[in-house]
Design an enzyme around this catalytic site. Structure first.
Site, PDB file in Angstrom:
ATOM      1  N   SER A   1       1.071  -1.057   0.087  1.00 41.54           N
ATOM      2  CA  SER A   1      -0.207   0.260  -0.023  1.00 41.54           C
ATOM      3  C   SER A   1       1.090   0.609   0.308  1.00 41.54           C
ATOM      4  CB  SER A   1      -0.856  -0.516   1.384  1.00 41.54           C
ATOM      5  OG  SER A   1      -1.687   1.557   1.160  1.00 41.54           O
TER       6      SER A   1
ATOM      7  N   LYS B   1      -1.099  -0.985  -4.069  1.00 43.58           N
ATOM      8  CA  LYS B   1      -2.128  -0.285  -3.816  1.00 43.58           C
ATOM      9  C   LYS B   1      -2.298   1.602  -3.467  1.00 43.58           C
ATOM     10  CE  LYS B   1      -5.027   0.381   0.383  1.00 43.58           C
ATOM     11  NZ  LYS B   1      -5.872  -0.521   1.437  1.00 43.58           N
TER      12      LYS B   1
ATOM     13  N   LYS C   1      -2.946   5.000  -2.018  1.00 45.33           N
ATOM     14  CA  LYS C   1      -3.840   6.135  -1.577  1.00 45.33           C
ATOM     15  C   LYS C   1      -4.376   7.003  -2.801  1.00 45.33           C
ATOM     16  CE  LYS C   1      -4.323   4.105   2.055  1.00 45.33           C
ATOM     17  NZ  LYS C   1      -5.485   3.497   2.900  1.00 45.33           N
TER      18      LYS C   1
ATOM     19  N   ASP D   1      -7.560   2.473  -3.071  1.00 48.37           N
ATOM     20  CA  ASP D   1      -8.210   3.009  -1.947  1.00 48.37           C
ATOM     21  C   ASP D   1      -8.102   4.580  -1.651  1.00 48.37           C
ATOM     22  OD1 ASP D   1      -8.929   3.077   0.472  1.00 48.37           O
ATOM     23  OD2 ASP D   1      -7.217   1.728   1.175  1.00 48.37           O
TER      24      ASP D   1
ATOM     25  N   GLU E   1     -11.369   1.476  -3.477  1.00 53.28           N
ATOM     26  CA  GLU E   1     -11.826   0.622  -1.498  1.00 53.28           C
ATOM     27  C   GLU E   1     -12.494   2.210  -1.070  1.00 53.28           C
ATOM     28  OE1 GLU E   1      -8.260  -1.634  -0.031  1.00 53.28           O
ATOM     29  OE2 GLU E   1      -8.513  -0.858   1.813  1.00 53.28           O
TER      30      GLU E   1
ATOM     31  N   ASP F   1     -13.597  -1.307   3.157  1.00 56.40           N
ATOM     32  CA  ASP F   1     -12.579  -1.848   4.687  1.00 56.40           C
ATOM     33  C   ASP F   1     -14.415  -1.152   5.317  1.00 56.40           C
ATOM     34  OD1 ASP F   1     -10.966  -0.865   6.357  1.00 56.40           O
ATOM     35  OD2 ASP F   1      -9.668   0.357   4.868  1.00 56.40           O
TER      36      ASP F   1
ATOM     37  N   LYS G   1      -9.979  -6.715   7.407  1.00 60.77           N
ATOM     38  CA  LYS G   1      -8.769  -6.079   8.524  1.00 60.77           C
ATOM     39  C   LYS G   1      -9.168  -6.763   9.635  1.00 60.77           C
ATOM     40  CE  LYS G   1      -7.660  -2.451   6.344  1.00 60.77           C
ATOM     41  NZ  LYS G   1      -7.654  -1.046   7.466  1.00 60.77           N
TER      42      LYS G   1
ATOM     43  N   GLY H   1      -5.004  -4.385   6.161  1.00 59.87           N
ATOM     44  CA  GLY H   1      -3.952  -4.739   7.282  1.00 59.87           C
ATOM     45  C   GLY H   1      -3.755  -2.645   7.930  1.00 59.87           C
TER      46      GLY H   1
HETATM   47  O1  OSB Z   1      -7.017   1.886   4.542  1.00 60.21           O
HETATM   48  O2  OSB Z   1      -6.136   0.073   4.198  1.00 60.21           O
HETATM   49  C1  OSB Z   1      -6.533   1.477   4.534  1.00 60.21           C
HETATM   50  C2  OSB Z   1      -2.966   1.795   6.799  1.00 60.21           C
HETATM   51  C3  OSB Z   1      -3.563   2.516   8.156  1.00 60.21           C
HETATM   52  C4  OSB Z   1      -4.955   2.521   8.238  1.00 60.21           C
HETATM   53  C5  OSB Z   1      -6.154   2.263   7.018  1.00 60.21           C
HETATM   54  C6  OSB Z   1      -5.162   1.771   5.800  1.00 60.21           C
HETATM   55  C7  OSB Z   1      -4.095   1.558   5.817  1.00 60.21           C
HETATM   56  C8  OSB Z   1      -3.459   0.557   4.261  1.00 60.21           C
HETATM   57  C9  OSB Z   1      -1.693  -0.255   4.899  1.00 60.21           C
HETATM   58  O3  OSB Z   1      -3.938   1.095   3.521  1.00 60.21           O
HETATM   59  C10 OSB Z   1      -2.682  -0.925   4.647  1.00 60.21           C
HETATM   60  C11 OSB Z   1      -0.956  -1.863   5.563  1.00 60.21           C
HETATM   61  O4  OSB Z   1      -0.507  -1.841   5.017  1.00 60.21           O
HETATM   62  O5  OSB Z   1      -1.040  -2.234   6.982  1.00 60.21           O
HETATM   63 MG    MG Z   2      -8.725   0.764   2.642  1.00 59.89          MG
END
Ligand code: OSB
Ligand code: MG
Length: 365
Positions: free
Chosen positions: A132, A158, A160, A185, A210, A235, A259, A287
């Site tokens: 991510s 992924k 952001k 996401d 997402e 999510d 998650k 995660g």
């Molecule tokens: O939205 O998936 C999410 C990290 C912290 C809070 C929300 C998210 C995320 C990530 C990272 O996208 C996921 C990871 O690699 O742990």
């Molecule tokens: Mg997310």
């Protein structure tokens, strides 16, 4: 140490700042949960951040809720399911519950001498690992960061996104990497009337979009899903099994990011997984910047059969210079992580290192 529960509120420096639409994290907090019972030790993690920018929970609220309301039930419970029943009077606080619940799973698996993933019903020894990538200062920076992850062996990226950092960014990455498994996401940064803009993402062959809309919404996501070709994945909106059922009935999404920590632990993660399997919704494991402890629980969940996309479960060194487990989680040459053939989560906690990162701790007997 003695029978009982130990909580550690830890703070660990990330190798680089992680930015999502609602804020930036550089120093990551979490509550590590150690349960000792009948001569065995189980480890769990409540990966809530120091700020309530993803969930209303923070490391401090998780520490408080576990200490005041959950810990005594963990000691009395016969297992993770019994624990969840006993604490059903606590409204919400799924991340706090998950920290304890997962420690009980690790404990149970160690008592039985079984890898956690086998006890859960996992079907694969290797799980697909994705990465991510947070919001960067410029598109050039982003292309460099994505390139470095691909060199390390990650097979899915992924990105952001947020208003102003979305279609332009996806276009640049897609042009640089025409065949890359790519998804985005938004962490709830848009509203339904942004649909026309979001529809521009349809041309870039994304695996999914997402959580584009509000973090509790199911209704508007159902509308948006009808307008876009890109599959919608939820999510934040899915915090318990009932939410997955509602999302299915409403047509709010066609994929779910599970998650374990967001949904109250592995019992609920498995329930959502099984429900989705029964109605044809594929899932994957997400995660929240977990340490090696939470990562172990994520890996176990990712071995379940209806996990059909690469997961947000990177190697330890994607986030931390020094993880608190041994061995740290490492990427294989195939861009996967191996599910350990050792009891429980399958990694040892380095208690001295853990103490070094601890801001405060408490023992509950
Ligand atoms: O939205 O998936 C999410 C990290 C912290 C809070 C929300 C998210 C995320 C990530 C990272 O996208 C996921 C990871 O690699 O742990
Ligand atoms: Mg997310």
């Amino acid at each position: 140490m003695a029978e009982g529960i130990d909580l550690y509120l830890v703070e660990m420096e990330l190798v680089s700042a992680f930015e999502i639409s609602s804020g930036v994290t550089k120093r990551r907090q979490a509550v590590i949960v150690r349960v000792e019972k009948d001569g065995h030790v189980g480890w769990g993690e409540a990966p809530a951040d120091s700020k309530p920018i993803y969930s209303y929970e923070t490391a401090e609220t998780a520490f408080y809720v576990i200490k005041e309301f959950l810990a005594e039930h963990a000691l009395q419970a016969t297992g993770p399911e019994d624990f969840l029943r006993r604490v059903s009077f606590v409204r919400g606080h799924q991340i706090a519950k998950a920290g304890v619940e997962m420690a009980l799973w690790d404990l149970e698996a160690k008592k039985k001498g079984l890898p956690l993933w086998k006890m859960l019903g996992g079907v694969r020894e290797e799980i697909e690992s994705g990465v991510s990538v947070g919001i960067q200062h410029t598109i050039r920076d982003l292309l460099r960061v994505v390139g470095s992850y691909l060199e390390r062996g990650y097979k899915r990226v992924k990105l952001k996104i947020k208003p102003g950092w979305d279609v332009n960014v996806v276009k640049a990455v897609r042009e640089a990497y025409p065949d890359l498994l790519l998804q985005v996401d938004a962490n709830a940064a848009y509203r339904l009337n942004d649909w026309y803009h979001l529809k521009k993402l349809d041309t870039y062959d994304l695996l999914m979009l997402e959580q584009p809309l509000d973090y509790e919404d199911l209704v508007d996501h159902a509308e948006l899903a009808k307008m876009l070709r890109t599959p919608i994945c939820l999510d934040e909106s899915i915090k318990k099994p009932e939410d997955a059922y509602r999302a299915f009935r409403l047509g709010s999404c066609s994929i779910i990011n599970i998650k374990p920590a967001r949904v109250g632990g592995l019992v609920n993660a498995k329930k959502i997984h099984d429900f989705c399997d029964s109605v044809g919704i594929p899932v994957w494991i997400g995660g929240m910047l977990e340490t090696g402890i939470g990562r172990g629980h994520q890996v176990a969940a990712a071995t379940l059969p209806n996990v059909r996309f690469p997961n947000d479960i990177s190697a330890s060194d994607r986030y931390y210079e020094e993880d608190i487990v041994e061995p740290p989680w490492k990427l294989t040459a195939r861009g996967t992580l191996r599910a350990p053939d050792r009891p429980g989560i399958g990694v040892e906690v380095l208690e001295e290192r853990l103490e070094r990162f601890t801001l405060k701790s408490v023992h509950i007997a």
